[in-house]
Write a protein that holds these residues in place. Structure first.
Motif, PDB file in Angstrom:
ATOM      1  N   VAL A  18       0.829  -1.102   0.033  1.00 32.93           N
ATOM      2  CA  VAL A  18      -0.076   0.202  -0.080  1.00 32.93           C
ATOM      3  C   VAL A  18       0.890   1.027  -0.002  1.00 32.93           C
ATOM      4  CG1 VAL A  18      -1.592   1.391   1.415  1.00 32.93           C
ATOM      5  CG2 VAL A  18      -1.983  -0.917   0.902  1.00 32.93           C
ATOM      6  N   ALA A  19       2.084   1.230   0.778  1.00 34.96           N
ATOM      7  CA  ALA A  19       2.671   2.303   0.887  1.00 34.96           C
ATOM      8  C   ALA A  19       3.669   2.673  -0.520  1.00 34.96           C
ATOM      9  CB  ALA A  19       3.953   2.205   2.033  1.00 34.96           C
ATOM     10  N   ALA A  20       3.983   1.555  -1.171  1.00 39.76           N
ATOM     11  CA  ALA A  20       4.372   1.453  -2.500  1.00 39.76           C
ATOM     12  C   ALA A  20       3.533   2.306  -3.332  1.00 39.76           C
ATOM     13  CB  ALA A  20       5.144   0.234  -2.900  1.00 39.76           C
ATOM     14  N   LEU A  21       2.199   1.802  -3.694  1.00 35.27           N
ATOM     15  CA  LEU A  21       1.380   2.257  -4.368  1.00 35.27           C
ATOM     16  C   LEU A  21       1.066   3.776  -4.062  1.00 35.27           C
ATOM     17  CD1 LEU A  21      -1.153  -0.690  -4.913  1.00 35.27           C
ATOM     18  CD2 LEU A  21       0.253   0.047  -6.442  1.00 35.27           C
ATOM     19  N   LEU A  22       1.011   4.269  -2.953  1.00 38.19           N
ATOM     20  CA  LEU A  22       0.783   5.664  -2.675  1.00 38.19           C
ATOM     21  C   LEU A  22       1.685   6.333  -3.073  1.00 38.19           C
ATOM     22  CD1 LEU A  22      -0.852   5.472   1.149  1.00 38.19           C
ATOM     23  CD2 LEU A  22      -2.046   6.194  -1.288  1.00 38.19           C
ATOM     24  N   PHE A  23       3.012   5.766  -2.866  1.00 30.82           N
ATOM     25  CA  PHE A  23       4.320   6.616  -3.395  1.00 30.82           C
ATOM     26  C   PHE A  23       4.320   6.909  -5.064  1.00 30.82           C
ATOM     27  CE2 PHE A  23       8.661   6.562  -4.969  1.00 30.82           C
ATOM     28  CZ  PHE A  23       9.205   7.714  -4.214  1.00 30.82           C
ATOM     29  N   LEU A  24       4.001   5.899  -5.550  1.00 29.30           N
ATOM     30  CA  LEU A  24       3.976   5.752  -7.039  1.00 29.30           C
ATOM     31  C   LEU A  24       2.626   6.819  -7.389  1.00 29.30           C
ATOM     32  CD1 LEU A  24       4.821   2.215  -7.897  1.00 29.30           C
ATOM     33  CD2 LEU A  24       6.120   3.918  -8.411  1.00 29.30           C
ATOM     34  N   SER A  25       1.632   6.557  -6.711  1.00 26.04           N
ATOM     35  CA  SER A  25       0.315   7.380  -7.420  1.00 26.04           C
ATOM     36  C   SER A  25       0.850   8.927  -7.007  1.00 26.04           C
ATOM     37  CB  SER A  25      -0.760   7.164  -6.817  1.00 26.04           C
ATOM     38  OG  SER A  25      -0.831   7.496  -5.335  1.00 26.04           O
ATOM     39  N   PHE A  26       1.324   9.337  -5.887  1.00 24.39           N
ATOM     40  CA  PHE A  26       1.766  10.640  -5.767  1.00 24.39           C
ATOM     41  C   PHE A  26       3.072  11.192  -6.753  1.00 24.39           C
ATOM     42  CE2 PHE A  26       0.256  10.196  -1.217  1.00 24.39           C
ATOM     43  CZ  PHE A  26      -0.849  11.034  -1.409  1.00 24.39           C
ATOM     44  N   LYS A  27       3.771  10.275  -7.169  1.00 20.12           N
ATOM     45  CA  LYS A  27       4.908  10.614  -7.986  1.00 20.12           C
ATOM     46  C   LYS A  27       4.291  10.971  -9.441  1.00 20.12           C
ATOM     47  CE  LYS A  27       9.423   9.332  -8.974  1.00 20.12           C
ATOM     48  NZ  LYS A  27      10.457  10.584  -8.399  1.00 20.12           N
ATOM     49  N   VAL A  28       3.332  10.021  -9.920  1.00 18.29           N
ATOM     50  CA  VAL A  28       2.698  10.303 -11.147  1.00 18.29           C
ATOM     51  C   VAL A  28       1.699  11.394 -11.136  1.00 18.29           C
ATOM     52  CG1 VAL A  28       1.173   9.291 -12.686  1.00 18.29           C
ATOM     53  CG2 VAL A  28       2.794   7.724 -11.428  1.00 18.29           C
ATOM     54  N   ALA A  29       1.221  11.810 -10.028  1.00 14.54           N
ATOM     55  CA  ALA A  29       0.347  12.874  -9.995  1.00 14.54           C
ATOM     56  C   ALA A  29       1.037  14.092  -9.948  1.00 14.54           C
ATOM     57  CB  ALA A  29      -0.735  12.932  -8.737  1.00 14.54           C
ATOM     58  N   SER A  30       2.116  14.337  -9.296  1.00  9.64           N
ATOM     59  CA  SER A  30       2.731  15.454  -9.280  1.00  9.64           C
ATOM     60  C   SER A  30       3.623  15.883 -10.608  1.00  9.64           C
ATOM     61  CB  SER A  30       3.902  15.575  -8.207  1.00  9.64           C
ATOM     62  OG  SER A  30       4.751  14.542  -8.261  1.00  9.64           O
ATOM     63  N   GLY A  31       3.883  14.828 -11.400  1.00  7.19           N
ATOM     64  CA  GLY A  31       4.472  14.870 -12.694  1.00  7.19           C
ATOM     65  C   GLY A  31       5.947  15.150 -12.537  1.00  7.19           C
ATOM     66  N   THR A  32       6.689  14.929 -11.500  1.00  6.46           N
ATOM     67  CA  THR A  32       8.107  15.160 -11.315  1.00  6.46           C
ATOM     68  C   THR A  32       8.797  14.108 -11.996  1.00  6.46           C
ATOM     69  OG1 THR A  32       8.020  13.805  -9.471  1.00  6.46           O
ATOM     70  CG2 THR A  32       7.736  16.042  -8.873  1.00  6.46           C
ATOM     71  N   GLU A  33       9.039  14.724 -13.202  1.00  9.00           N
ATOM     72  CA  GLU A  33      10.019  13.760 -14.228  1.00  9.00           C
ATOM     73  C   GLU A  33      11.233  14.600 -14.360  1.00  9.00           C
ATOM     74  OE1 GLU A  33      10.033  12.335 -18.755  1.00  9.00           O
ATOM     75  OE2 GLU A  33       8.116  11.869 -17.422  1.00  9.00           O
TER      76      GLU A  33
END
Length: 156
Positions: A18-33
């Motif tokens: 769950v922690a990994a999914l939350l981390f990935l979803s926040f990373k994708v949502a913020s668009g920090t590429e």
């Protein structure tokens, strides 16, 4: 006792998942590429129809990401969408470069495709790209097909 230890480990793995999914979803949502830390310059282009283009959409040339869409606003003077793009400094495009809104696949994300021109002078910070092509909106294409099909059948 073994059952309690097993349940504890299952709980730990579920919590980590769950922690990994939350981390990935926040990373994708913020668009920090990462853009490689390179400096950018800003150019604009105006379109009659941008379709589903969004802020932070990629700007590509020959399939390579060379920048990102910074903002999209409606110009109150001519009612065209004014798109601001932040291009990476190493990629210099000529003043007669063209911009078009393209789609990845049939129903994929929309992005801006830049095509290099022939002029030697390059775009500078704040310049405008004059040669643009609007997005092809699937609903409009289907509507045109249906009306032409209906007109054709009405004539028979």
């Amino acid at each position: 006792m073994k059952r309690n230890v097993l349940e504890l480990w299952v709980g730990v793995f579920v919590a980590l998942g769950v922690a990994a999914l939350l981390f990935l979803s926040f990373k994708v949502a913020s668009g920090t590429e990462q853009t490689g830390g390179s400096a950018t310059y800003t150019v604009t282009a105006s379109f009659n129809d941008i379709g589903g283009l969004k802020v932070k959409a990629p700007v590509k040339s020959a399939g390579v990401v060379v920048g990102r869409v910074g903002s999209i606003v409606l110009n109150p003077e001519d009612y065209r969408a004014k798109v601001t793009m932040h291009l990476q400094q190493p990629y210099q495009f000529s003043r007669d470069a063209s911009a078009q809104i393209l789609t990845s696949g049939i129903l994929g994300e929309q992005y801006i495709g830049l095509m290099q021109g022939a002029e030697e002078a390059t775009l500078a910070n704040g310049d405008n790209i004059d040669l643009t092509s609007d997005a092809l909106v699937l609903e409009q294409l289907i509507g045109k097909f249906m009306t032409s099909f209906a007109e054709k059948n009405a004539g028979e």
